[in-house]
Design a protein around this motif. Sequence first.
Motif, PDB file in Angstrom:
ATOM      1  N   GLY A  94     -79.885  36.446  34.678  1.00 44.00           N
ATOM      2  CA  GLY A  94     -80.645  37.568  34.157  1.00 44.00           C
ATOM      3  C   GLY A  94     -80.185  38.085  32.805  1.00 44.00           C
ATOM      4  O   GLY A  94     -80.766  39.013  32.259  1.00 44.00           O
ATOM      5  N   VAL A  95     -79.155  37.500  32.235  1.00 44.27           N
ATOM      6  CA  VAL A  95     -78.639  37.931  30.934  1.00 44.27           C
ATOM      7  C   VAL A  95     -79.292  37.073  29.849  1.00 44.27           C
ATOM      8  O   VAL A  95     -79.131  35.851  29.846  1.00 44.27           O
ATOM      9  CB  VAL A  95     -77.096  37.791  30.865  1.00 44.27           C
ATOM     10  N   LEU A 127     -66.620  35.921  36.656  1.00 48.01           N
ATOM     11  CA  LEU A 127     -66.339  37.202  36.003  1.00 48.01           C
ATOM     12  C   LEU A 127     -65.982  36.967  34.541  1.00 48.01           C
ATOM     13  O   LEU A 127     -66.520  37.629  33.648  1.00 48.01           O
ATOM     14  CB  LEU A 127     -65.218  37.952  36.719  1.00 48.01           C
ATOM     15  N   GLY A 128     -65.100  36.012  34.288  1.00 49.21           N
ATOM     16  CA  GLY A 128     -64.735  35.697  32.908  1.00 49.21           C
ATOM     17  C   GLY A 128     -65.930  35.240  32.093  1.00 49.21           C
ATOM     18  O   GLY A 128     -66.097  35.626  30.933  1.00 49.21           O
ATOM     19  N   GLY A 134     -70.979  39.138  27.514  1.00 56.24           N
ATOM     20  CA  GLY A 134     -71.251  40.559  27.343  1.00 56.24           C
ATOM     21  C   GLY A 134     -71.988  41.230  28.492  1.00 56.24           C
ATOM     22  O   GLY A 134     -72.438  42.360  28.368  1.00 56.24           O
ATOM     23  N   ALA A 135     -72.106  40.537  29.634  1.00 53.37           N
ATOM     24  CA  ALA A 135     -72.812  41.106  30.781  1.00 53.37           C
ATOM     25  C   ALA A 135     -71.948  42.083  31.564  1.00 53.37           C
ATOM     26  O   ALA A 135     -72.466  42.960  32.237  1.00 53.37           O
ATOM     27  CB  ALA A 135     -73.288  39.989  31.707  1.00 53.37           C
ATOM     28  N   VAL A 136     -70.642  41.934  31.463  1.00 51.40           N
ATOM     29  CA  VAL A 136     -69.670  42.773  32.156  1.00 51.40           C
ATOM     30  C   VAL A 136     -68.612  43.154  31.132  1.00 51.40           C
ATOM     31  O   VAL A 136     -68.143  42.289  30.381  1.00 51.40           O
ATOM     32  CB  VAL A 136     -69.006  42.002  33.324  1.00 51.40           C
ATOM     33  N   PRO A 137     -68.232  44.429  31.070  1.00 49.10           N
ATOM     34  CA  PRO A 137     -67.207  44.816  30.089  1.00 49.10           C
ATOM     35  C   PRO A 137     -65.880  44.136  30.385  1.00 49.10           C
ATOM     36  O   PRO A 137     -65.488  43.999  31.548  1.00 49.10           O
ATOM     37  CB  PRO A 137     -67.079  46.330  30.249  1.00 49.10           C
ATOM     38  N   ALA A 138     -65.218  43.716  29.328  1.00 48.53           N
ATOM     39  CA  ALA A 138     -63.876  43.132  29.467  1.00 48.53           C
ATOM     40  C   ALA A 138     -62.868  44.278  29.570  1.00 48.53           C
ATOM     41  O   ALA A 138     -63.076  45.344  28.984  1.00 48.53           O
ATOM     42  CB  ALA A 138     -63.560  42.250  28.270  1.00 48.53           C
ATOM     43  N   PRO A 139     -61.787  44.077  30.333  1.00 48.24           N
ATOM     44  CA  PRO A 139     -60.788  45.141  30.441  1.00 48.24           C
ATOM     45  C   PRO A 139     -60.119  45.415  29.101  1.00 48.24           C
ATOM     46  O   PRO A 139     -59.972  44.522  28.278  1.00 48.24           O
ATOM     47  CB  PRO A 139     -59.787  44.600  31.454  1.00 48.24           C
ATOM     48  N   GLY A 140     -59.704  46.653  28.950  1.00 53.69           N
ATOM     49  CA  GLY A 140     -58.940  47.047  27.755  1.00 53.69           C
ATOM     50  C   GLY A 140     -59.791  47.289  26.610  1.00 53.69           C
ATOM     51  O   GLY A 140     -59.780  47.484  25.546  1.00 53.69           O
TER      52      GLY A 140
END
Length: 140
Positions: A94-95, A127-128, A134-140
Amino acid sequence: MMTDPVNTFMLRFVQFINTADEKLGEELIAPNAEFFVPYQSEPLIGPPGWLAAIEVMRGGFPDIQWRLEELIFEGEKIAARYTMRGTHEGAFFGVPATGRQITVQTMNFYDMANGKIVGERGQPDLLGLLQQIGAVPAPG
């Protein structure tokens, strides 16, 4: 890389997943083999199942390629670590396409019988991958 028959077989399997060569898939995968993927509760079956999973990846990353990084085997069990690389040029989960390059690790575990794959459980770092497009925010 060693010339062990398992290594040779797995290099042919990498050729299959990188080219989606149907004939090669039929040589390497049993018709009733079960392929478990993280996004589906029921297994995909036989060479057509593998091709369907490859098409999901190619739909989002038309240039996707797998590279075999590490291989461990005992009897008829094989563990393989791959690096997948590709460009996000189509919708994926879906991205919409972002044009971003991905580099993702995946671990796959295979069961063999009579010289063919009869089962696989694939564990890509989804997840990575989703963070890289850019579908999920990266930590930090």
